[in-house]
Design a protein around this motif. Sequence first.
Motif, short mmCIF file in Angstrom:
data_model
loop_
_atom_site.label_atom_id
_atom_site.label_comp_id
_atom_site.label_asym_id
_atom_site.label_seq_id
_atom_site.Cartn_x
_atom_site.Cartn_y
_atom_site.Cartn_z
N GLY A 213 -7.67 -12.70 10.10
CA GLY A 213 -8.65 -11.98 10.89
C GLY A 213 -10.01 -12.37 10.37
O GLY A 213 -10.14 -13.31 9.57
N GLY A 214 -11.04 -11.63 10.78
CA GLY A 214 -12.38 -11.93 10.27
C GLY A 214 -12.76 -10.99 9.15
O GLY A 214 -12.20 -11.04 8.05
N ALA A 215 -13.72 -10.10 9.43
CA ALA A 215 -14.15 -9.13 8.42
C ALA A 215 -13.00 -8.24 7.98
O ALA A 215 -12.95 -7.79 6.83
CB ALA A 215 -15.29 -8.29 8.97
N LEU A 216 -12.05 -7.97 8.90
CA LEU A 216 -10.91 -7.12 8.57
C LEU A 216 -10.21 -7.58 7.31
O LEU A 216 -9.93 -6.80 6.40
CB LEU A 216 -9.92 -7.10 9.74
N PHE A 217 -9.91 -8.88 7.22
CA PHE A 217 -9.23 -9.41 6.04
C PHE A 217 -10.21 -9.83 4.95
O PHE A 217 -9.95 -9.64 3.76
CB PHE A 217 -8.33 -10.59 6.44
N ASP A 218 -11.33 -10.42 5.35
CA ASP A 218 -12.29 -10.93 4.38
C ASP A 218 -12.85 -9.82 3.49
O ASP A 218 -13.01 -10.00 2.28
CB ASP A 218 -13.43 -11.63 5.13
N PHE A 219 -13.16 -8.67 4.09
CA PHE A 219 -13.73 -7.56 3.32
C PHE A 219 -12.85 -6.32 3.28
O PHE A 219 -12.99 -5.51 2.36
CB PHE A 219 -15.11 -7.20 3.87
N GLY A 220 -11.95 -6.17 4.23
CA GLY A 220 -11.04 -5.03 4.17
C GLY A 220 -10.12 -5.09 2.97
O GLY A 220 -9.65 -4.05 2.49
N CYS A 221 -9.89 -6.29 2.46
CA CYS A 221 -8.99 -6.44 1.31
C CYS A 221 -9.51 -5.72 0.07
O CYS A 221 -8.73 -5.23 -0.75
CB CYS A 221 -8.74 -7.91 1.00
N TYR A 222 -10.83 -5.62 -0.08
CA TYR A 222 -11.39 -4.95 -1.26
C TYR A 222 -11.01 -3.47 -1.28
O TYR A 222 -10.51 -2.95 -2.28
CB TYR A 222 -12.92 -5.09 -1.28
N GLY A 223 -11.26 -2.79 -0.17
CA GLY A 223 -10.94 -1.37 -0.12
C GLY A 223 -9.45 -1.12 -0.23
O GLY A 223 -9.03 -0.16 -0.90
N SER A 354 -1.70 -5.93 1.32
CA SER A 354 -1.36 -6.80 2.46
C SER A 354 -0.67 -6.01 3.56
O SER A 354 -0.90 -6.25 4.75
CB SER A 354 -0.45 -7.94 1.99
N GLU A 355 0.19 -5.07 3.18
CA GLU A 355 0.85 -4.22 4.17
C GLU A 355 -0.17 -3.38 4.93
O GLU A 355 -0.09 -3.22 6.16
CB GLU A 355 1.87 -3.32 3.47
N ILE A 356 -1.16 -2.85 4.19
CA ILE A 356 -2.23 -2.06 4.82
C ILE A 356 -3.01 -2.91 5.82
O ILE A 356 -3.27 -2.48 6.96
CB ILE A 356 -3.16 -1.49 3.74
N LEU A 357 -3.39 -4.12 5.43
CA LEU A 357 -4.19 -4.98 6.31
C LEU A 357 -3.39 -5.43 7.53
O LEU A 357 -3.93 -5.52 8.65
CB LEU A 357 -4.71 -6.19 5.53
N ASP A 358 -2.12 -5.72 7.34
CA ASP A 358 -1.27 -6.11 8.46
C ASP A 358 -1.14 -4.95 9.45
O ASP A 358 -1.25 -5.13 10.67
CB ASP A 358 0.11 -6.53 7.94
N ALA A 359 -0.94 -3.75 8.91
CA ALA A 359 -0.85 -2.56 9.77
C ALA A 359 -2.17 -2.31 10.50
O ALA A 359 -2.18 -1.92 11.67
CB ALA A 359 -0.45 -1.34 8.94
N ALA A 360 -3.29 -2.54 9.82
CA ALA A 360 -4.61 -2.36 10.44
C ALA A 360 -4.80 -3.33 11.59
O ALA A 360 -5.32 -2.96 12.65
CB ALA A 360 -5.70 -2.55 9.39
N ARG A 361 -4.38 -4.57 11.40
CA ARG A 361 -4.50 -5.56 12.48
C ARG A 361 -3.65 -5.14 13.68
O ARG A 361 -4.10 -5.21 14.82
CB ARG A 361 -4.06 -6.93 11.97
N GLN A 362 -2.43 -4.67 13.41
CA GLN A 362 -1.55 -4.21 14.50
C GLN A 362 -2.16 -3.02 15.22
O GLN A 362 -2.11 -2.92 16.45
CB GLN A 362 -0.18 -3.85 13.93
N SER A 363 -2.74 -2.10 14.47
CA SER A 363 -3.36 -0.91 15.06
C SER A 363 -4.53 -1.30 15.96
O SER A 363 -4.68 -0.78 17.07
CB SER A 363 -3.82 0.05 13.97
N ALA A 364 -5.37 -2.20 15.46
CA ALA A 364 -6.53 -2.63 16.24
C ALA A 364 -6.10 -3.34 17.52
O ALA A 364 -6.74 -3.20 18.57
CB ALA A 364 -7.42 -3.54 15.40
N GLU A 365 -5.02 -4.11 17.46
CA GLU A 365 -4.55 -4.85 18.63
C GLU A 365 -3.92 -3.94 19.68
O GLU A 365 -4.06 -4.17 20.89
CB GLU A 365 -3.53 -5.91 18.19
#
Length: 376
Positions: A213-223, A354-365
């Motif tokens: 993804g873009g910012a979702l993965f690039d910066f979402g990974c920190y939180g 990684s599970e959180i970010l994958d779930a976030a991408r699915q939620s956004a989609e």
Amino acid sequence: MNKIILLMVALLAANSQSAAAAPTPLKLGIVGLEHGHIEFSLRGGALAPAGGLLNRPDVQIVGIVDTDQALFDSYAQRHHISPSLHFRTIQEMVKQAHPHAVLVFTAPSEHRRIVEECAALGVHVMVEKPLAISYEDALAMQAAAERGKIHVLVNLETTWYPSNTEAFHLLQQGALGPVVKATFRDGHRGPKLLGVFGPEFLNFLDDPKQNGGGALFDFGCYGANLITWLMNGEAPLSVTAITKHMQPDLYPHVDDEAEIVLNYKNAVAILEASWNWPFAVKQMDVYGRTGYAKTIDSERLEVRKANESDGQLMKGHSLPAPDDDPVHYLSAVMNGEIQEGNSLSSLKNNVTASEILDAARQSAETGKTVALPLAK
């Protein structure tokens, strides 16, 4: 004559002790030059607090793997790197240079392949954030690490912030009470407007197949990484996210804004990831039942406890080795001096992230809340 002999013996003993005290440099290989953070790691800075990789006595760079000759040549010229350090494959580098571990600076989509190759060769790995572009890849990397009996660690800049560690310690000591809410703000103007990264970095950041993804993965990974640490490894019950394309002309293929809400049994967390802010921000606010800690930057934080009328500005204590630097930490883990546990660099923590970010991408989609755990 006896005095001269005694003096010579003393000098020889001193030299011997000095040589014995000097640590053997950690032999490191570098895999990939696409990820722009390699520039900061080579020359030193927030990503290499103890100094640039090419100029520190505890490190010996024994090889660099990249198939792009022009890209290698540009780094070699800029940092005075010998052409003899260039290898085409990981297998070739391991066979000839025998690194103890490799540092990975490729597109995140390459992390799984590299970890699986290194695991088969028995070579430890530290990848630049994020760990993976999917939960599936993260689990595969975890399985490979177990098979190959290697350590796989992740380097995130915020790991080495004294302010974050100070807030963590306050929670562990019970000074703030249990966590009820946390907010993480991580972002900047966007990679293309910063103008400090090469085209090879920008190319994969704008490619969802390479970056997730873009910012979702690039910066979402920190939180995602930090909240998993603060929650002692607990995963959320569900994830809800929205993403936006506020600069579609600059980033036509990936999001540049993401808001992620994590629902825990007894807490909630909000991850704000952005390529649209006027300046770089990496901050977190942690609210316990009896106080809060708000990090302002890498060193400063504001702390307010129950019955206090105002928050107190304080400075986080300097981090002691090996928690002060990615290479120090990697070396300590490899040598069995410390256990990874749920540390910020640990594979366990970052698989959950990684599970959180994958779930976030699915939620956004889908526009729906995604329950955890995800299917394996």
